[in-house]
Design an enzyme around this catalytic site. Structure first.
Site, mmCIF file in Angstrom:
data_model
loop_
_atom_site.group_PDB
_atom_site.id
_atom_site.type_symbol
_atom_site.label_atom_id
_atom_site.label_comp_id
_atom_site.label_asym_id
_atom_site.label_seq_id
_atom_site.Cartn_x
_atom_site.Cartn_y
_atom_site.Cartn_z
ATOM 1 N N GLU A 110 0.824 -1.276 0.127
ATOM 2 C CA GLU A 110 -0.046 0.078 -0.069
ATOM 3 C C GLU A 110 0.827 1.304 0.081
ATOM 4 O OE1 GLU A 110 -3.011 -1.871 3.139
ATOM 5 O OE2 GLU A 110 -3.869 -0.132 2.194
ATOM 6 N N HIS A 117 8.744 -25.794 5.936
ATOM 7 C CA HIS A 117 8.166 -27.166 5.222
ATOM 8 C C HIS A 117 7.432 -26.815 3.793
ATOM 9 C CE1 HIS A 117 8.446 -28.820 9.298
ATOM 10 N NE2 HIS A 117 8.377 -27.527 9.719
ATOM 11 N N LYS A 144 -13.870 -0.753 -4.273
ATOM 12 C CA LYS A 144 -14.900 -0.539 -3.108
ATOM 13 C C LYS A 144 -15.955 0.070 -3.887
ATOM 14 C CE LYS A 144 -12.170 -0.710 1.092
ATOM 15 N NZ LYS A 144 -11.726 0.079 2.250
HETATM 16 O O1 PA5 Z 1 -4.966 0.629 4.549
HETATM 17 C C1 PA5 Z 1 -6.015 0.544 3.847
HETATM 18 O O2 PA5 Z 1 -6.357 1.602 3.633
HETATM 19 C C2 PA5 Z 1 -6.988 -0.630 3.729
HETATM 20 O O3 PA5 Z 1 -6.057 -2.021 3.782
HETATM 21 C C3 PA5 Z 1 -8.144 -0.561 4.647
HETATM 22 O O4 PA5 Z 1 -7.353 -0.647 5.822
HETATM 23 C C4 PA5 Z 1 -8.886 -1.891 4.137
HETATM 24 O O5 PA5 Z 1 -9.589 -1.576 2.782
HETATM 25 C C5 PA5 Z 1 -10.123 -1.957 5.121
HETATM 26 O O6 PA5 Z 1 -10.930 -0.542 5.263
HETATM 27 P P1 PA5 Z 1 -11.172 -0.380 6.689
HETATM 28 O O7 PA5 Z 1 -9.865 -0.167 7.501
HETATM 29 O O8 PA5 Z 1 -11.814 0.960 6.632
HETATM 30 O O9 PA5 Z 1 -12.135 -1.157 7.327
#
Ligand code: PA5
Length: 310
Positions: free
Chosen positions: A197, A213, A302
């Site tokens: 990310e 393993h 999303k």
């Molecule tokens: O870091 C991020 O933006 C994502 O990995 C979100 O955490 C993920 O999409 C889930 O969203 P939320 O944290 O709002 O539940």
């Protein structure tokens, strides 16, 4: 807020005092969450073992959930559909429910809620989401939070080693492979997700001894070994497992960059290990000219899922 400012906030999040109540009848714990919120449950489950902890990172709700289950939904936005769906089913099953969230649908659903500050990337709010779990289950004494604070402050003040590691990855255009020795299994996964990310590169994670393993065969035989950057997260305390690293290197002809995590308490070491990965992935993003705050592809996905439902 700049991403590096978000990183500096992590230590202050450890002072977050909001808790939820855990009834004494509780027999098991379920923690549901995705991505930057889901990692919180994974880290907690590696630090806490007084009750069985089951993790959910999809739409499901375990069959055993009942009134003796403490069901914890963690979503920074409060709107992540997998977590909302799982929580709704847990409520129907009579679980004792709590949400840790900054807003969204999760605010109105469960019996209890811990509301955390808005305005951060979910993955930068790890402390706000983890601290209520640790404090509600009495999983770590106060002095361990203080030690963790000091460890994070030290890394905030000097992350030149993290920058050096990022440069090696960047200049070699390497794909990181991160293996954690317990209690850094979840941290290895956190690093993988932070490379994804923040730095926008693929990465892979696993843990010792499990990788001996399976991955071990590929460490010896895979294509283009030189394209990977192998990291082992160690602390010198788990020698029965750490001894495997040297043997794995000798057999497979690869070299691990060992990252030795210092600290007295498991909490301080785990938080420090998280933060080292935060800075490596931040520096790598900078070197690659990528914005670590940008999660536009996740957001588009999303939105498309939402549109497909309407
Ligand atoms: O870091 C991020 O933006 C994502 O990995 C979100 O955490 C993920 O999409 C889930 O969203 P939320 O944290 O709002 O539940």
């Amino acid at each position: 807020m700049d991403f590096v400012d978000e990183l500096r906030l992590l230590k202050d999040q450890l002072a977050f005092e909001h808790k939820f109540s855990v009834p004494k009848e509780t027999k098991n714990v379920v923690i549901a969450g995705m991505g930057g919120s889901g990692i919180v449950g994974k880290i907690f489950a590696e630090l806490y073992s007084a009750l069985p902890v089951y993790l959910v990172d999809d739409y499901s709700t375990p069959g055993f959930v009942n009134k003796n289950t403490m069901y914890i939904a963690i979503s920074y936005s409060g709107n992540t559909e997998e977590t909302v769906t799982s929580l709704a089913a847990a409520m129907k099953k009579g679980a004792n429910t709590v949400a840790i969230t900054s807003g969204g649908k999760l605010l109105d659903m469960p019996h209890q809620r811990v509301v955390i500050p808005k305005g951060l990337q979910p993955r930068s709010a790890l402390g706000y989401m983890l601290t209520p779990l640790l404090k509600s289950f009495n999983a770590a004494p106060r002095h361990e939070f203080q030690e963790a604070y000091a460890a994070l402050a030290r890394i905030d003040a000097n992350h030149s080693e993290e920058e050096r590691i990022a440069r090696e990855i960047h200049e070699g255009e390497k794909i990181p492979v991160i293996y954690g020795v317990p209690p850094y299994k979840a941290v290895a996964y956190r690093w993988k997700t932070q490379f994804n990310e923040n730095s926008k590169i693929l990465a892979y994670s696993g843990s010792f001894p499990e990788i001996n393993h399976n991955d071990t065969m590929a460490l010896k035989g895979t294509y283009r070994k030189g394209e990977f950057y192998f990291i082992a997260l160690v602390d010198g305390r788990n020698m029965a497992v750490e001894r495997r690293i040297g043997i794995t290197e000798a057999i497979t002809d690869i070299k691990f960059r060992r990252i030795k995590i210092e600290g007295q308490s498991a909490l301080a070491r785990v938080m420090a290990a998280v933060h080292i990965g935060d800075y490596i992935t931040y520096h790598l993003a900078r070197m690659r000219g990528k914005d670590p705050l940008d999660v536009s592809v996740i957001e588009e996905l999303k939105e498309r899922l939402q549109a497909a439902r309407e």
